[in-house]
Scaffold this motif. Structure first.
Motif, PDB file in Angstrom:
ATOM      1  N   SER A 173       7.872   0.971  41.777  1.00 52.47           N
ATOM      2  CA  SER A 173       7.831  -0.468  41.510  1.00 52.47           C
ATOM      3  C   SER A 173       8.008  -1.293  42.776  1.00 52.47           C
ATOM      4  CB  SER A 173       8.948  -0.849  40.522  1.00 52.47           C
ATOM      5  OG  SER A 173       8.920  -0.085  39.354  1.00 52.47           O
ATOM      6  N   ALA A 174       9.061  -0.996  43.548  1.00 50.28           N
ATOM      7  CA  ALA A 174       9.398  -1.812  44.710  1.00 50.28           C
ATOM      8  C   ALA A 174       8.248  -1.846  45.707  1.00 50.28           C
ATOM      9  CB  ALA A 174      10.656  -1.268  45.380  1.00 50.28           C
ATOM     10  N   GLY A 175       7.763  -3.038  45.983  1.00 52.39           N
ATOM     11  CA  GLY A 175       6.650  -3.214  46.904  1.00 52.39           C
ATOM     12  C   GLY A 175       5.291  -3.183  46.248  1.00 52.39           C
ATOM     13  N   ALA A 176       5.234  -2.740  44.998  1.00 57.07           N
ATOM     14  CA  ALA A 176       3.954  -2.657  44.291  1.00 57.07           C
ATOM     15  C   ALA A 176       3.794  -3.767  43.272  1.00 57.07           C
ATOM     16  CB  ALA A 176       3.827  -1.312  43.582  1.00 57.07           C
ATOM     17  N   LEU A 177       4.904  -4.289  42.787  1.00 62.62           N
ATOM     18  CA  LEU A 177       4.869  -5.350  41.790  1.00 62.62           C
ATOM     19  C   LEU A 177       6.178  -6.111  41.843  1.00 62.62           C
ATOM     20  CD1 LEU A 177       6.744  -4.087  39.226  1.00 62.62           C
ATOM     21  CD2 LEU A 177       4.689  -2.698  38.988  1.00 62.62           C
ATOM     22  N   PRO A 178       6.197  -7.353  41.396  1.00 62.84           N
ATOM     23  CA  PRO A 178       7.458  -8.112  41.392  1.00 62.84           C
ATOM     24  C   PRO A 178       8.467  -7.462  40.450  1.00 62.84           C
ATOM     25  CG  PRO A 178       5.561  -9.574  41.109  1.00 62.84           C
ATOM     26  CD  PRO A 178       5.054  -8.168  40.940  1.00 62.84           C
ATOM     27  N   VAL A 179       9.691  -7.308  40.933  1.00 59.88           N
ATOM     28  CA  VAL A 179      10.796  -6.790  40.123  1.00 59.88           C
ATOM     29  C   VAL A 179      11.860  -7.880  40.080  1.00 59.88           C
ATOM     30  CG1 VAL A 179      12.543  -4.989  39.910  1.00 59.88           C
ATOM     31  CG2 VAL A 179      10.296  -4.430  40.859  1.00 59.88           C
ATOM     32  N   ASP A 180      12.486  -8.064  38.923  1.00 61.26           N
ATOM     33  CA  ASP A 180      13.489  -9.122  38.781  1.00 61.26           C
ATOM     34  C   ASP A 180      14.775  -8.530  38.219  1.00 61.26           C
ATOM     35  OD1 ASP A 180      14.779 -11.527  38.692  1.00 61.26           O
ATOM     36  OD2 ASP A 180      13.582 -12.375  37.061  1.00 61.26           O
ATOM     37  N   LEU A 181      15.515  -7.807  39.053  1.00 60.72           N
ATOM     38  CA  LEU A 181      16.725  -7.145  38.593  1.00 60.72           C
ATOM     39  C   LEU A 181      17.743  -8.140  38.054  1.00 60.72           C
ATOM     40  CD1 LEU A 181      17.219  -4.440  41.381  1.00 60.72           C
ATOM     41  CD2 LEU A 181      16.345  -4.096  39.068  1.00 60.72           C
ATOM     42  N   ASN A 182      18.018  -9.201  38.803  1.00 64.94           N
ATOM     43  CA  ASN A 182      19.018 -10.161  38.351  1.00 64.94           C
ATOM     44  C   ASN A 182      18.524 -10.991  37.181  1.00 64.94           C
ATOM     45  OD1 ASN A 182      21.179  -9.539  40.034  1.00 64.94           O
ATOM     46  ND2 ASN A 182      20.380 -10.770  41.716  1.00 64.94           N
ATOM     47  N   GLY A 183      17.262 -11.368  37.226  1.00 62.02           N
ATOM     48  CA  GLY A 183      16.725 -12.186  36.144  1.00 62.02           C
ATOM     49  C   GLY A 183      16.704 -11.483  34.803  1.00 62.02           C
ATOM     50  N   THR A 184      16.583 -10.155  34.833  1.00 60.82           N
ATOM     51  CA  THR A 184      16.549  -9.388  33.589  1.00 60.82           C
ATOM     52  C   THR A 184      17.908  -8.779  33.239  1.00 60.82           C
ATOM     53  OG1 THR A 184      15.873  -7.357  34.741  1.00 60.82           O
ATOM     54  CG2 THR A 184      14.118  -8.800  33.904  1.00 60.82           C
ATOM     55  N   GLY A 185      18.909  -8.958  34.112  1.00 56.61           N
ATOM     56  CA  GLY A 185      20.242  -8.475  33.807  1.00 56.61           C
ATOM     57  C   GLY A 185      20.488  -7.011  34.079  1.00 56.61           C
ATOM     58  N   ALA A 186      19.799  -6.426  35.054  1.00 52.29           N
ATOM     59  CA  ALA A 186      20.017  -5.025  35.390  1.00 52.29           C
ATOM     60  C   ALA A 186      21.404  -4.838  36.008  1.00 52.29           C
ATOM     61  CB  ALA A 186      18.945  -4.536  36.353  1.00 52.29           C
ATOM     62  N   ASP A 187      21.961  -3.652  35.812  1.00 53.48           N
ATOM     63  CA  ASP A 187      23.277  -3.337  36.363  1.00 53.48           C
ATOM     64  C   ASP A 187      23.182  -2.579  37.683  1.00 53.48           C
ATOM     65  OD1 ASP A 187      24.877  -4.351  34.117  1.00 53.48           O
ATOM     66  OD2 ASP A 187      23.950  -2.718  32.989  1.00 53.48           O
ATOM     67  N   PHE A 188      22.361  -1.533  37.692  1.00 53.73           N
ATOM     68  CA  PHE A 188      22.228  -0.669  38.864  1.00 53.73           C
ATOM     69  C   PHE A 188      20.756  -0.318  39.061  1.00 53.73           C
ATOM     70  CE2 PHE A 188      26.275   0.311  36.754  1.00 53.73           C
ATOM     71  CZ  PHE A 188      27.187   0.093  37.777  1.00 53.73           C
ATOM     72  N   ALA A 189      20.393   0.017  40.302  1.00 58.93           N
ATOM     73  CA  ALA A 189      19.021   0.455  40.571  1.00 58.93           C
ATOM     74  C   ALA A 189      18.994   1.270  41.857  1.00 58.93           C
ATOM     75  CB  ALA A 189      18.066  -0.727  40.680  1.00 58.93           C
ATOM     76  N   VAL A 190      17.983   2.117  41.963  1.00 58.41           N
ATOM     77  CA  VAL A 190      17.722   2.887  43.178  1.00 58.41           C
ATOM     78  C   VAL A 190      16.231   2.801  43.485  1.00 58.41           C
ATOM     79  CG1 VAL A 190      19.600   4.519  42.744  1.00 58.41           C
ATOM     80  CG2 VAL A 190      17.290   5.044  41.932  1.00 58.41           C
TER      81      VAL A 190
END
Length: 413
Positions: free
Chosen positions: A202-219
Motif C-alpha cells: 500500500s505505502a507509496g502505491a495508494l493513499p493510506v489514512d491510518l489516523n483518519g480511519t482510526g488504525a492502532d498499529f501498522a508496519v
C-alpha cells in the motif's frame, strides 16, 4: 467498445501528469518493469548519495558523522517522510528493523493492551511472515494465545469481543484484493480489539489514512513501492494514544531512554522511539532516503488515479488480445477493490512468466499458479502495459513457455 492499440496508450502517456517522475529512476533500455510491488526500481539519485555517505561521511568524517551528518536521527527523519504517505503524524512512524521483527514487536504490544483476550485474527491472504510471527509469539508467550485464520471476506463478521488484535495486510500480495480499512478499524474499535495493518503493498502505491480511519498499529517495508533497494529497512506506526501505554519486548539500546548513559537496567524512551532496537543501518537508510525523495512534489491522489487506470488498461487489453489462452483474472475487476497490481492464474504460470522475463517483461510468480504484474505509477507508462500484453500474447501463441529452460524453478520466483 472499440479496440485499443499502442497509439492510444502513447496518447495517454502524453497527458500523464506523473510522467515527469519517470526520469527520477534508472530504467534499463528495452525492459518493461512490472515488479515494483516486489522490488522498486533504482532511483537515479541513490548511487551518488550512497557513495557520498561512504566516501565523504564514513570515509572522511568517520564516527563524527553520527552527529555531524545526522546518522543518529535517520529512523525518525525517514519515518517523518513516510508518515505523510500513510496518513500519520511525523512522530508516529519510525524506520527500523525488518517487517517481520516489527510485526513481532507490535503484536506483542497489542496483546499486552488486552491481556484478557487470546485471539490474533488474520486472513489467508496475509503475507506468510506475518502469520509466522504471530504463531511464534503465541508459542513463546504460552498463555493460550492463538492465531485464527479466516477467508478475507469473513474477517469483518469474525471480529468479536474475544479478539485482541486484528492483523491484516491491506492489499493481498497475491491477488491485489484490498481490505476496507475504515470499516475494519471501526468494527475493531466497537468490539474493543486493536488493529495491526501491513502496508507492504500500500505505502507509496495508494493513499493510506491510518489516523483518519482510526488504525492502532501498522508496519511496512521500504523496498517495494518506496524504492529503497533490496532488503531496505522497514517502518512501523504506533498511534500517539498507544505510544506511552505500550512496551515492545525487544529491549535494545537505541530504544533506551538514555542510550549513551550505558545503564544496566532498561528504561524505554518516551513515544515512538521506544520501538527502536539496535543501531540504524546507515547505508541502507541512505538508499531508502533517496527512494522516499522520489515522492517529492507528488500528489498521491494522482498516483492512485494512474494506478487504477493502469490496472483497468491491463485487464481490458488482456481480454482484447489474450482470450482463449487459459488466463483467469485473479484480481478484483473493480479498481476500488484492488491495490496497484493485477494477477492472472495460468496452469503454467511459472513457465509463462519466465518466458516473459526472457523477452524483457518483468513480473513475478506466486505459487501455485499466479502471475503478478505490479504498477508503480511513478515510472510505469501506459505504453508499457500495451507492450507487456503484446509480449504475453506472443508467448502464449507460440507456446514457447513449454521450453525446458522456462520450467526449471529458480530459488526466487
Amino acid at each position: 467498445m472499440s479496440s485499443l492499440d499502442r497509439a492510444n496508450c502513447e496518447a495517454l502517456d502524453a497527458k500523464d501528469p506523473l510522467a515527469i517522475a519517470r526520469d527520477r529512476f534508472h530504467l534499463p533500455e528495452g525492459i518493461v518493469y512490472l515488479d515494483g510491488n516486489s522490488l522498486g526500481a533504482l532511483p537515479r539519485a541513490t548511487a551518488e548519495h550512497v557513495q557520498t555517505v561512504i566516501q565523504a561521511q564514513w570515509g572522511h568524517d568517520l564516527i563524527t558523522s553520527w552527529n555531524k551528518h545526522g546518522w543518529v536521527d535517520l529512523p525518525r527523519r525517514l519515518g517523518a517522510q513516510i508518515a505523510r504517505l500513510i496518513g500519520a503524524q511525523s512522530d508516529e512512524v519510525v524506520v527500523c528493523d525488518s517487517t517481520s521483527l516489527n510485526v513481532f514487536k507490535l503484536i506483542s504490544a497489542a496483546l499486552a493492551l488486552r491481556p484478557d483476550r487470546k485471539v490474533i485474527l488474520s486472513d489467508n491472504g496475509n503475507f506468510p511472515t506475518d502469520l509466522y510471527m504471530a504463531q511464534g509469539l503465541a508459542q513463546l508467550l504460552s498463555r493460550d494465545h492463538h492465531l485464527e485464520i479466516v477467508p478475507p471476506e469473513a474477517v469483518i463478521d469474525r471480529i468479536d469481543t474475544d479478539v485482541a488484535v486484528v492483523m491484516l495486510t491491506e492489499v493481498d500480495y497475491r491477488t491485489g484484493r484490498r481490505h476496507d480499512m475504515a470499516t475494519i478499524n471501526a468494527k475493531a474499535k466497537a468490539t474493543g480489539a486493536h488493529t495491526l495493518w501491513d502496508l507492504a503493498h500500500s505505502a507509496g502505491a495508494l493513499p493510506v489514512d491510518l489516523n483518519g480511519t482510526g488504525a492502532d498499529f501498522a508496519v511496512g517495508c521500504g523496498y517495494k513501492y518506496l524504492n529503497g533497494g533490496p532488503g531496505a529497512p522497514a517502518f512501523l506506526f504506533v498511534a500517539r494514544r498507544w505510544q506511552d501505554a505500550t512496551q515492545q519486548p525487544l529491549f535494545g539500546w537505541f530504544g533506551h531512554a538514555v542510550p549513551f548513559a550505558f545503564e544496566t537496567a532498561y528504561q524505554p524512551k518516551p513515544g515512538i522511539d521506544r520501538f527502536l532496537v539496535g543501531t540504524p543501518p546507515v547505508l541502507s537508510m541512505a538508499a531508502l532516503e533517496c527512494g522516499l525523495t522520489t515522492f517529492d512534489g507528488i500528489d498521491l491522489a494522482l498516483v492512485r488515479q494512474k494506478s487504477l487506470a493502469l490496472g483497468d488498461l491491463m485487464i481490458r487489453l488482456v481480454d482484447q488480445e489474450c482470450a482463449g489462452f487459459g488466463l483467469t483474472l485473479a484480481s478484483p475487476t473493480e479498481g476500488g477493490l484492488r491495490g496497484s497490481q493485477v494477477s492472472y492464474a495460468h496452469s503454467a504460470g511459472y513457465a509463462v512468466m519466465q518466458a516473459l522475463i526472457a523477452r524483457g517483461v518483468i513480473g513475478d510468480f506466486r505459487a501455485p499458479d499466479l502471475m503478478r504484474f505490479g504498477f508503480t505509477p511513478l515510472y510505469v507508462r501506459y505504453q508499457d502495459i500495451w507492450d507487456a500484453v503484446a509480449t504475453l500474447k506472443a508467448v502464449l501463441e507460440t507456446a514457447e513457455w513449454r521450453l525446458p529452460a522456462f520450467n526449471r524453478r529458480a530459488a526466487v520466483t
